[in-house]
Structures are given as structure tokens and as C-alpha cells.
Scaffold this motif. Structure first.
Motif, PDB file in Angstrom:
ATOM      1  N   CYS A   1     -57.660 -78.521   9.762  1.00 50.26           N
ATOM      2  CA  CYS A   1     -58.924 -78.419  10.276  1.00 50.26           C
ATOM      3  C   CYS A   1     -58.997 -79.653  11.164  1.00 50.26           C
ATOM      4  O   CYS A   1     -59.130 -80.869  10.546  1.00 50.26           O
ATOM      5  CB  CYS A   1     -60.237 -78.284   9.305  1.00 50.26           C
TER       6      CYS A   1
ATOM      7  N   PHE B   1     -61.011 -80.685  13.374  1.00 48.83           N
ATOM      8  CA  PHE B   1     -62.323 -81.206  13.705  1.00 48.83           C
ATOM      9  C   PHE B   1     -62.507 -82.877  12.589  1.00 48.83           C
ATOM     10  O   PHE B   1     -62.170 -82.811  11.300  1.00 48.83           O
ATOM     11  CB  PHE B   1     -63.435 -80.677  13.276  1.00 48.83           C
TER      12      PHE B   1
ATOM     13  N   CYS C   1     -67.021 -69.938  13.650  1.00 51.33           N
ATOM     14  CA  CYS C   1     -67.284 -71.101  12.633  1.00 51.33           C
ATOM     15  C   CYS C   1     -67.611 -70.570  11.432  1.00 51.33           C
ATOM     16  O   CYS C   1     -67.105 -71.055  10.488  1.00 51.33           O
ATOM     17  CB  CYS C   1     -68.541 -71.834  13.131  1.00 51.33           C
TER      18      CYS C   1
ATOM     19  N   HIS D   1     -64.160 -69.347   9.805  1.00 52.35           N
ATOM     20  CA  HIS D   1     -63.356 -70.513   9.271  1.00 52.35           C
ATOM     21  C   HIS D   1     -63.860 -71.322   7.849  1.00 52.35           C
ATOM     22  O   HIS D   1     -63.054 -71.299   6.926  1.00 52.35           O
ATOM     23  CB  HIS D   1     -63.432 -71.737  10.287  1.00 52.35           C
TER      24      HIS D   1
ATOM     25  N   VAL E   1     -59.958 -71.935  14.307  1.00 50.36           N
ATOM     26  CA  VAL E   1     -59.891 -73.435  14.877  1.00 50.36           C
ATOM     27  C   VAL E   1     -59.656 -73.370  16.458  1.00 50.36           C
ATOM     28  O   VAL E   1     -60.384 -73.776  16.988  1.00 50.36           O
ATOM     29  CB  VAL E   1     -59.078 -74.500  14.233  1.00 50.36           C
TER      30      VAL E   1
ATOM     31  N   ILE F   1     -62.323 -71.546  18.094  1.00 52.64           N
ATOM     32  CA  ILE F   1     -63.511 -72.386  18.331  1.00 52.64           C
ATOM     33  C   ILE F   1     -63.514 -73.130  19.668  1.00 52.64           C
ATOM     34  O   ILE F   1     -64.390 -73.267  20.475  1.00 52.64           O
ATOM     35  CB  ILE F   1     -64.044 -73.110  17.084  1.00 52.64           C
ATOM     36  N   ARG F   2     -62.294 -73.895  19.602  1.00 51.24           N
ATOM     37  CA  ARG F   2     -62.018 -74.719  20.745  1.00 51.24           C
ATOM     38  C   ARG F   2     -62.253 -74.085  22.045  1.00 51.24           C
ATOM     39  O   ARG F   2     -62.706 -74.431  23.093  1.00 51.24           O
ATOM     40  CB  ARG F   2     -60.603 -75.518  20.357  1.00 51.24           C
TER      41      ARG F   2
ATOM     42  N   GLU G   1     -71.551 -79.607  17.669  1.00 49.04           N
ATOM     43  CA  GLU G   1     -71.025 -80.787  16.925  1.00 49.04           C
ATOM     44  C   GLU G   1     -71.249 -80.982  15.657  1.00 49.04           C
ATOM     45  O   GLU G   1     -70.550 -81.257  14.743  1.00 49.04           O
ATOM     46  CB  GLU G   1     -71.364 -81.955  17.770  1.00 49.04           C
TER      47      GLU G   1
ATOM     48  N   GLU H   1     -69.074 -78.229  13.878  1.00 44.95           N
ATOM     49  CA  GLU H   1     -67.803 -79.121  13.802  1.00 44.95           C
ATOM     50  C   GLU H   1     -67.886 -79.820  12.466  1.00 44.95           C
ATOM     51  O   GLU H   1     -66.897 -79.944  11.752  1.00 44.95           O
ATOM     52  CB  GLU H   1     -67.272 -79.657  14.921  1.00 44.95           C
ATOM     53  N   ASP H   2     -68.959 -80.766  12.412  1.00 43.72           N
ATOM     54  CA  ASP H   2     -69.081 -81.510  11.126  1.00 43.72           C
ATOM     55  C   ASP H   2     -68.996 -80.606   9.810  1.00 43.72           C
ATOM     56  O   ASP H   2     -68.544 -81.047   8.952  1.00 43.72           O
ATOM     57  CB  ASP H   2     -70.275 -82.371  11.598  1.00 43.72           C
TER      58      ASP H   2
ATOM     59  N   LEU I   1     -67.746 -77.694   9.238  1.00 42.13           N
ATOM     60  CA  LEU I   1     -66.299 -77.342   9.116  1.00 42.13           C
ATOM     61  C   LEU I   1     -65.655 -78.258   8.419  1.00 42.13           C
ATOM     62  O   LEU I   1     -64.771 -78.015   7.486  1.00 42.13           O
ATOM     63  CB  LEU I   1     -65.814 -76.582  10.318  1.00 42.13           C
ATOM     64  N   ALA I   2     -65.396 -79.519   9.181  1.00 43.21           N
ATOM     65  CA  ALA I   2     -64.546 -80.582   8.713  1.00 43.21           C
ATOM     66  C   ALA I   2     -64.969 -81.192   7.205  1.00 43.21           C
ATOM     67  O   ALA I   2     -64.181 -81.245   6.409  1.00 43.21           O
ATOM     68  CB  ALA I   2     -64.609 -81.921   9.564  1.00 43.21           C
TER      69      ALA I   2
END
Length: 377
Positions: free
Chosen positions: A51, A53, A258, A261, A310, A313-314, A336, A339-340, A342-343
Motif C-alpha cells: 500500500c 500511500f 478504494c 482495496h 492501488v 486508484i492512482r 487524500e 488514502e489515509d 487505506l494506509a
């Protein structure tokens, strides 16, 4: 000439029958393997699982949030037994909240983490009790009751089950800090979650296997309750997306990636626990069934699909339409925030005790820490 034409048709017919025969044999084998799981079969999570991110949490509120969450759960009688408290602490739910909502102010961080705990505890009740997951209509009545709480203008009677009273506490607080559009979207995502669990329960009873990966993913996007918690990104960042932005096809496509994932990561890290309780509603078991894989081969493919999300998503961030200068900033903040999420989820799954089980664990063991929070006092 007629002889060669007839012979050619005969050969083609035999080839077709051979392909169909192989297909039937293959499908029969795969379905058998899908429902006859070997709980001791070994597997490893490939190091290629990623991942990319960044994990942006500073853990500033970690201990305070952990303390608050346990106190909140105990206040409503959701966690009382020593075994349940021990498991609650090992899960590190407060850390999960800090990881997935790193920019949230303390009060809102506590609120959304409490709600995620509510979802985790409900998930435990459904997944680990035979008298729920194997009784779709009983489960539906319980879940419909939670929607009545959301639609009510007052707190449920104190004689109601503890988890319903806890839901009202959370929902009444959220209504004070959100608008009507957000509230309706949240209710819809919660209703979809409940409906998908009812479908999942029906599938368990009928032993119905998923026909394809897409078939599985469509249901999993709701059974994971990820969309429910994605709504909290707006709360923690103090933003609110209008319906026309939220419903944009490209926006929804990106959100689905998202969601996928997050669910794939959960499927990979919860695999050992689900092997032990024979819960086959997992991406890896679906891959194993459809492709006649070994367990390790299925895990490897699940990792590839997770990594692919991933990349998607990008790539799809750049495909979002122009919503105007100010709204573009809000949408950028929102993704953003995802992304936080998912990370944070990716790293939390690696250290949480929620999915750590003993090798000799059984469903009976999994039920031992459950509280009677779905019953009337």
C-alpha cells in the motif's frame, strides 16, 4: 467432398463436447474444494503486498482514544467480560482510529472510532454465532430494528438491546454536526450494509458460491461496511460533499476502487481466522473455487488484485472532472482522506490482535468472548 465436410463437422462437435465435459468436471471439482476447506493448510502472505500511500498518523491521541473507546463500550454494556475486555484491548481500536483519520480533532476522532467499534462488535455477533448467520430472517429483523433507531426521533427504551442504545448515542451526536445530505447518504450506506449481510446469510444457508470475482466484489463492497466508515472522512475533515459531486460516475468509480482495496486487505489478513471457523466468504476462497487453485495460489492472486487496486486508484485520480476551483480543493482533501484510511487500515491489520487466533481455535472459542448485546435486558 461431402465426406470431408461431414467428417469436419463431426470433429468439431467432438471438440465442443470435450470442452463442455472438461468445464463440468472443473466446476464440480472447484465447488467441492470451496466448501471442504482444510483449516491447517499453510500459506504465507507475499512480501509483494503493498500500500504505497503514506501512513501520516502521529499517534498523538493514541492512549487517550484507546482509554475513551473502552470506557464508551463498557458504559453501554457492549464489553463487560474479562475475556471480551482482553480481546478488545488487543484489537487496538483506538490506534485504528488514529491511523485512518490522522487529521481528526480529538472529539470527532473519538466519535467516529466509537462508531467503527460498534460495527466491529456487530460483525463479531453476526459472523461468530450460528444462530444468526444461519438464520437469515432472524438476522434481518435485528438489522431492520437498527434502521428504526436511525429513523427515530428519540432514544430507544432502556429495555432495548445494549447495541441499539449505543447506536442511538452515536447517531444523535452525528446529527448535531452533519447536514441532511450527509445523513441520508450515511443511512443509505448503513442500509446497504445490513441488506448485504442478509444476502450473505442466505448464501451461507443455501451454500451458494459466487459465480465470478465481480459477483463477489459487488456484495463485498457492502458487507465490509467500508463505505459506512468512508462517510466519516467528511466529519473528521469538517467538509461535506454535495450530491452532484458524490454521485459523479468517475467519483464513484474511484471510491469503489478504494473500497475494494480495503476489503481485499481485510480478506488477506483475516484468512487464518476464517479458515478456523470455516467462513468461506473471502476473496481468497472465491479465487480458490473459481480457478481450482491451491490456497497459496489463491493468496498470491488476491495480493495481485489488491496491488492492482492501488494502481487503479492512482490512475483514476486524474480522471475526476473539474468541479470548480473551491470544490476541487474539497474533493482533493476527501481523496487524500481516503488514502489515509487505506494506509492506516493496511498497517493496523499487521499489528492488531483482532485477527490473531490460536491454532486450535474453533467457532465455540470465538463465541466465548461474545457479550449478549443483541438481547433484551
Amino acid at each position: 467432398m461431402a465426406f470431408f465436410e461431414t467428417f469436419g463437422k463431426l470433429v468439431q462437435d467432438l471438440k465442443l463436447k470435450k470442452r463442455l465435459f472438461k468445464k463440468r468436471i472443473f466446476k464440480g471439482k472447484s465447488r467441492k474444494k470451496f466448501y471442504q476447506i482444510n483449516p491447517t493448510e499453510n500459506f504465507e502472505i507475499p512480501k509483494s503486498l503493498e500500500c504505497t500511500f503514506p501512513l501520516r498518523s502521529s499517534n498523538e491521541y493514541k492512549s487517550e482514544v484507546e482509554k475513551h473507546c473502552l470506557e464508551w463500550a463498557m458504559q453501554f454494556g457492549l464489553v463487560t467480560k474479562e475475556e471480551a475486555i482482553k480481546r478488545f484491548k488487543s484489537a487496538k481500536y483506538g490506534l485504528f482510529g488514529c491511523y485512518v483519520y490522522p487529521n481528526a480533532p480529538f472529539d470527532r476522532l473519538c466519535l467516529v472510532t466509537d462508531f467503527m467499534i460498534w460495527l466491529f462488535l456487530l460483525d463479531d455477533q453476526i459472523d461468530n454465532k450460528h444462530d444468526l448467520i444461519d438464520k437469515p430472517e432472524k438476522l434481518k429483523r435485528i438489522l431492520d430494528g437498527f434502521l428504526l433507531v436511525i429513523d427515530s426521533d428519540h432514544c430507544p427504551d432502556s429495555a432495548k438491546c445494549p447495541i441499539a442504545v449505543a447506536l442511538w448515542d452515536l447517531w444523535s451526536k452525528m446529527k448535531c454536526i452533519t447536514g441532511k445530505a450527509w445523513q441520508q447518504r450515511f443511512r443509505t450506506s448503513l442500509a446497504n450494509y445490513f441488506s448485504s449481510y442478509y444476502t450473505h446469510s442466505q448464501n451461507c444457508v443455501s451454500k451458494k458460491a459466487h459465480k465470478s470475482i465481480d459477483d463477489y466484489v459487488e456484495l463485498r463492497r457492502n458487507t465490509g461496511a467500508v463505505q459506512v466508515t468512508f462517510n466519516f472522512v467528511e466529519i473528521t475533515l469538517n467538509i461535506e460533499l454535495p450530491d452532484d459531486v458524490y454521485s459523479d460516475p468517475n467519483f464513484q468509480c474511484l471510491m469503489n476502487y478504494c473500497n475494494d482495496h480495503a476489503c481485499f486487505i481485510n480478506d488477506i489478513y483475516s484468512l487464518r481466522k476464517e479458515l478456523l471457523v470455516n467462513d468461506t466468504d473471502n476473496l481468497i476462497f472465491v479465487l480458490k473455487n473459481l480457478s481450482n487453485y491451491s490456497l497459496q495460489e489463491a493468496v498470491n492472486d488476491a495480493v495481485k488484485l489488491s496491488n492492482l487496486r492501488v494502481t487503479q486508484i492512482r490512475e483514476n485520480i486524474s480522471k475526476l472532472p473539474d468541479f470548480g476551483p473551491e470544490m476541487n480543493k474539497t474533493v482533493k482533501m476527501y481523496f487524500e482522506g481516503l488514502e489515509d484510511w487505506l494506509a492506516g487500515s493496511f498497517y493496523w491489520h499487521q499489528i492488531s490482535g483482532r485477527y490473531a487466533v490460536e491454532d486450535n481455535a474453533t467457532r465455540k472459542y470465538m463465541e466465548s468472548y461474545l457479550e449478549p448485546i443483541l438481547t433484551h435486558n
